[in-house]
Structures are given as structure tokens and as C-alpha cells.
Design a protein around this motif. Structure first.
Motif, PDB file in Angstrom:
ATOM      1  N   ALA A  18     -17.332  29.077   5.163  1.00 11.97           N
ATOM      2  CA  ALA A  18     -18.097  29.104   3.909  1.00 11.97           C
ATOM      3  C   ALA A  18     -17.944  27.794   3.139  1.00 11.97           C
ATOM      4  O   ALA A  18     -18.822  27.421   2.392  1.00 11.97           O
ATOM      5  CB  ALA A  18     -17.650  30.284   3.055  1.00 11.97           C
ATOM      6  N   ARG A  19     -16.831  27.102   3.317  1.00 14.18           N
ATOM      7  CA  ARG A  19     -16.642  25.833   2.602  1.00 14.18           C
ATOM      8  C   ARG A  19     -17.485  24.719   3.199  1.00 14.18           C
ATOM      9  O   ARG A  19     -17.789  23.752   2.544  1.00 14.18           O
ATOM     10  CB  ARG A  19     -15.175  25.421   2.646  1.00 14.18           C
ATOM     11  N   LYS A  20     -17.837  24.837   4.485  1.00 15.03           N
ATOM     12  CA  LYS A  20     -18.546  23.773   5.175  1.00 15.03           C
ATOM     13  C   LYS A  20     -20.043  24.056   5.335  1.00 15.03           C
ATOM     14  O   LYS A  20     -20.779  23.176   5.744  1.00 15.03           O
ATOM     15  CB  LYS A  20     -17.951  23.564   6.562  1.00 15.03           C
ATOM     16  N   GLY A  21     -20.464  25.257   5.087  1.00 11.09           N
ATOM     17  CA  GLY A  21     -21.853  25.611   5.309  1.00 11.09           C
ATOM     18  C   GLY A  21     -22.453  26.292   4.104  1.00 11.09           C
ATOM     19  O   GLY A  21     -21.748  26.722   3.198  1.00 11.09           O
ATOM     20  N   PHE A  22     -23.762  26.386   4.113  1.00 10.34           N
ATOM     21  CA  PHE A  22     -24.464  26.995   2.995  1.00 10.34           C
ATOM     22  C   PHE A  22     -25.758  27.582   3.515  1.00 10.34           C
ATOM     23  O   PHE A  22     -26.501  26.920   4.230  1.00 10.34           O
ATOM     24  CB  PHE A  22     -24.742  25.944   1.927  1.00 10.34           C
ATOM     25  N   LEU A  33     -27.858  31.785  -7.516  1.00  5.85           N
ATOM     26  CA  LEU A  33     -27.969  31.321  -8.902  1.00  5.85           C
ATOM     27  C   LEU A  33     -26.670  31.577  -9.652  1.00  5.85           C
ATOM     28  O   LEU A  33     -26.171  30.702 -10.358  1.00  5.85           O
ATOM     29  CB  LEU A  33     -29.120  32.033  -9.617  1.00  5.85           C
ATOM     30  N   GLY A  34     -26.123  32.770  -9.483  1.00  6.35           N
ATOM     31  CA  GLY A  34     -24.871  33.100 -10.155  1.00  6.35           C
ATOM     32  C   GLY A  34     -23.737  32.195  -9.718  1.00  6.35           C
ATOM     33  O   GLY A  34     -22.951  31.719 -10.538  1.00  6.35           O
ATOM     34  N   ARG A  35     -23.645  31.921  -8.414  1.00 12.22           N
ATOM     35  CA  ARG A  35     -22.585  31.045  -7.909  1.00 12.22           C
ATOM     36  C   ARG A  35     -22.738  29.622  -8.429  1.00 12.22           C
ATOM     37  O   ARG A  35     -21.760  28.901  -8.563  1.00 12.22           O
ATOM     38  CB  ARG A  35     -22.583  31.046  -6.375  1.00 12.22           C
ATOM     39  N   GLU A  36     -23.960  29.211  -8.697  1.00 11.02           N
ATOM     40  CA  GLU A  36     -24.194  27.865  -9.209  1.00 11.02           C
ATOM     41  C   GLU A  36     -24.134  27.813 -10.735  1.00 11.02           C
ATOM     42  O   GLU A  36     -24.368  26.768 -11.333  1.00 11.02           O
ATOM     43  CB  GLU A  36     -25.553  27.333  -8.719  1.00 11.02           C
ATOM     44  N   GLY A  37     -23.824  28.929 -11.370  1.00 11.79           N
ATOM     45  CA  GLY A  37     -23.636  28.957 -12.818  1.00 11.79           C
ATOM     46  C   GLY A  37     -24.898  29.157 -13.630  1.00 11.79           C
ATOM     47  O   GLY A  37     -24.931  28.854 -14.817  1.00 11.79           O
ATOM     48  N   PHE A  38     -25.946  29.681 -13.016  1.00  7.08           N
ATOM     49  CA  PHE A  38     -27.207  29.909 -13.718  1.00  7.08           C
ATOM     50  C   PHE A  38     -27.461  31.396 -13.870  1.00  7.08           C
ATOM     51  O   PHE A  38     -27.171  32.179 -12.980  1.00  7.08           O
ATOM     52  CB  PHE A  38     -28.391  29.300 -12.953  1.00  7.08           C
ATOM     53  N   ALA A  51     -31.435  23.918  -7.927  1.00  8.61           N
ATOM     54  CA  ALA A  51     -30.057  23.812  -8.411  1.00  8.61           C
ATOM     55  C   ALA A  51     -29.079  23.986  -7.252  1.00  8.61           C
ATOM     56  O   ALA A  51     -28.073  23.269  -7.162  1.00  8.61           O
ATOM     57  CB  ALA A  51     -29.795  24.855  -9.492  1.00  8.61           C
ATOM     58  N   ALA A  52     -29.385  24.904  -6.360  1.00  6.27           N
ATOM     59  CA  ALA A  52     -28.524  25.107  -5.199  1.00  6.27           C
ATOM     60  C   ALA A  52     -28.551  23.882  -4.290  1.00  6.27           C
ATOM     61  O   ALA A  52     -27.511  23.439  -3.808  1.00  6.27           O
ATOM     62  CB  ALA A  52     -28.963  26.354  -4.438  1.00  6.27           C
ATOM     63  N   PHE A  53     -29.744  23.304  -4.077  1.00  7.55           N
ATOM     64  CA  PHE A  53     -29.839  22.091  -3.261  1.00  7.55           C
ATOM     65  C   PHE A  53     -29.046  20.955  -3.897  1.00  7.55           C
ATOM     66  O   PHE A  53     -28.312  20.239  -3.223  1.00  7.55           O
ATOM     67  CB  PHE A  53     -31.296  21.651  -3.084  1.00  7.55           C
ATOM     68  N   ARG A  54     -29.187  20.782  -5.210  1.00  5.31           N
ATOM     69  CA  ARG A  54     -28.460  19.718  -5.916  1.00  5.31           C
ATOM     70  C   ARG A  54     -26.952  19.893  -5.789  1.00  5.31           C
ATOM     71  O   ARG A  54     -26.216  18.922  -5.702  1.00  5.31           O
ATOM     72  CB  ARG A  54     -28.847  19.706  -7.388  1.00  5.31           C
ATOM     73  N   GLY A  55     -26.515  21.141  -5.798  1.00  3.96           N
ATOM     74  CA  GLY A  55     -25.088  21.411  -5.754  1.00  3.96           C
ATOM     75  C   GLY A  55     -24.494  21.446  -4.359  1.00  3.96           C
ATOM     76  O   GLY A  55     -23.280  21.320  -4.204  1.00  3.96           O
ATOM     77  N   LYS A  56     -25.313  21.617  -3.327  1.00  4.53           N
ATOM     78  CA  LYS A  56     -24.798  21.770  -1.966  1.00  4.53           C
ATOM     79  C   LYS A  56     -25.166  20.619  -1.030  1.00  4.53           C
ATOM     80  O   LYS A  56     -24.496  20.411  -0.038  1.00  4.53           O
ATOM     81  CB  LYS A  56     -25.308  23.081  -1.348  1.00  4.53           C
ATOM     82  N   LEU A  78     -41.139  17.396  -3.667  1.00  2.00           N
ATOM     83  CA  LEU A  78     -40.884  15.955  -3.629  1.00  2.00           C
ATOM     84  C   LEU A  78     -39.417  15.658  -3.906  1.00  2.00           C
ATOM     85  O   LEU A  78     -38.812  14.792  -3.265  1.00  2.00           O
ATOM     86  CB  LEU A  78     -41.787  15.227  -4.629  1.00  2.00           C
ATOM     87  N   GLU A  79     -38.817  16.388  -4.845  1.00  2.63           N
ATOM     88  CA  GLU A  79     -37.385  16.208  -5.103  1.00  2.63           C
ATOM     89  C   GLU A  79     -36.571  16.574  -3.867  1.00  2.63           C
ATOM     90  O   GLU A  79     -35.620  15.870  -3.506  1.00  2.63           O
ATOM     91  CB  GLU A  79     -36.924  17.030  -6.298  1.00  2.63           C
ATOM     92  N   LEU A  80     -36.927  17.669  -3.210  1.00  4.68           N
ATOM     93  CA  LEU A  80     -36.222  18.078  -2.003  1.00  4.68           C
ATOM     94  C   LEU A  80     -36.318  16.989  -0.930  1.00  4.68           C
ATOM     95  O   LEU A  80     -35.333  16.695  -0.250  1.00  4.68           O
ATOM     96  CB  LEU A  80     -36.782  19.398  -1.470  1.00  4.68           C
ATOM     97  N   ILE A  81     -37.485  16.372  -0.794  1.00  6.11           N
ATOM     98  CA  ILE A  81     -37.655  15.277   0.162  1.00  6.11           C
ATOM     99  C   ILE A  81     -36.667  14.153  -0.151  1.00  6.11           C
ATOM    100  O   ILE A  81     -36.063  13.565   0.744  1.00  6.11           O
ATOM    101  CB  ILE A  81     -39.110  14.756   0.154  1.00  6.11           C
TER     102      ILE A  81
END
Length: 150
Positions: A18-22, A33-38, A51-56, A78-81
């Protein structure tokens, strides 16, 4: 097709934790969302995914994505790209199953199309989904006349 994982991605593929994958999919977005604080009330579905992409998506490694554009707007795609491009430039690898002409247009992407013909490498402009979007945007009525009643 050749699999040539970067060293960090190879370690993830052989000893996943779990620490190495998402893994994020629409059905588990509220938990993510909850795990990312939203709070689910404070952001849209797509904003939660971003938010999950930004954090992971922080370090080079192996990322396997299944239609990540499903919850995203045009500008969010576009942000994801941008995230995917940065990871690739840092030595990461991204395998992405998508129907998005935006994501497949990433410069340097190796596009593999799966269809009735089997599996083949294809240029972006030759993708069926790109042709359909191009024709739809040029004249939506050509498609919609078969779907909606006059």
C-alpha cells in the motif's frame, strides 16, 4: 509489446504494498477523498481525482491507469497530462487505458490500439476515437440524428 520497467517501477511490480502503490476508481473515490483530507461535500468528483493524482503521482515508478479521464473535465485532463509527462521525464512509466484523444496526444506516447483487428501500434491521428471526435465536433447533427428525435 515490450515491458521495460524503470527500477522503481520494477520493484513495485514485484513487491507491491500500500505504501508503494495506489489504486483509484470511481467506486472508491469517496474513500480516496477522505484519505487525501477532502470532504466529499467540498470538491467535485473530478477535483477529488485530481487531488489524489497530485498527492500520489510524486515519484518516478510504474503507474497503471484505467480510464483516468472518466471524472475529469477538459482542463483537468490537461493537468493530468502534465503529471504524466513529468513522471515520464523523471524516468517513470505510465500505462494508460483510455478513450481520450487528449491523453493519447501526449508527445512521445507509444500508442497501442486494441480492437477487432487485435493489438497494433498506431499514430494519434489514425486512432478511431480521434476520427470520431473530429467528425462529431465538425457537425454533431450527423451523429445525433440517429440518437435524438427531431
Amino acid at each position: 509489446m515490450r515491458f521495460d520497467a524503470a527500477s522503481r517501477g520494477r520493484r513495485m511490480a514485484t513487491s507491491w504494498s500500500a505504501r508503494k502503490g495506489f489504486f483509484l476508481r470511481a467506486e472508491t473515490a469517496l474513500d480516496a477523498l477522505g484519505r487525501e483530507g477532502f470532504s466529499p461535500d467540498s470538491v467535485s468528483h473530478g477535483e477529488g481525482f485530481l487531488a489524489a493524482f497530485r498527492g500520489k503521482f510524486l515519484h518516478a515508478g510504474l503507474y497503471v491507469l484505467d480510464e483516468p479521464e472518466a471524472a475529469l473535465s477538459f482542463s483537468s485532463c490537461l493537468e493530468l497530462i502534465g503529471h504524466i509527462d513529468r513522471l515520464a521525464k523523471e524516468g517513470g512509466q505510465v500505462i494508460c487505458a483510455t478513450h481520450s484523444p487528449l491523453l493519447t496526444a501526449l508527445p512521445g506516447a507509444d500508442i497501442v490500439e486494441v480492437g477487432e483487428h487485435g493489438i497494433r501500434r498506431v499514430a494519434w491521428r489514425e486512432l478511431g476515437v480521434v476520427d470520431h471526435w473530429r467528425r462529431y465536433l465538425a457537425d454533431p447533427h450527423v451523429y445525433l440524428r440517429h440518437i435524438v428525435e427531431p
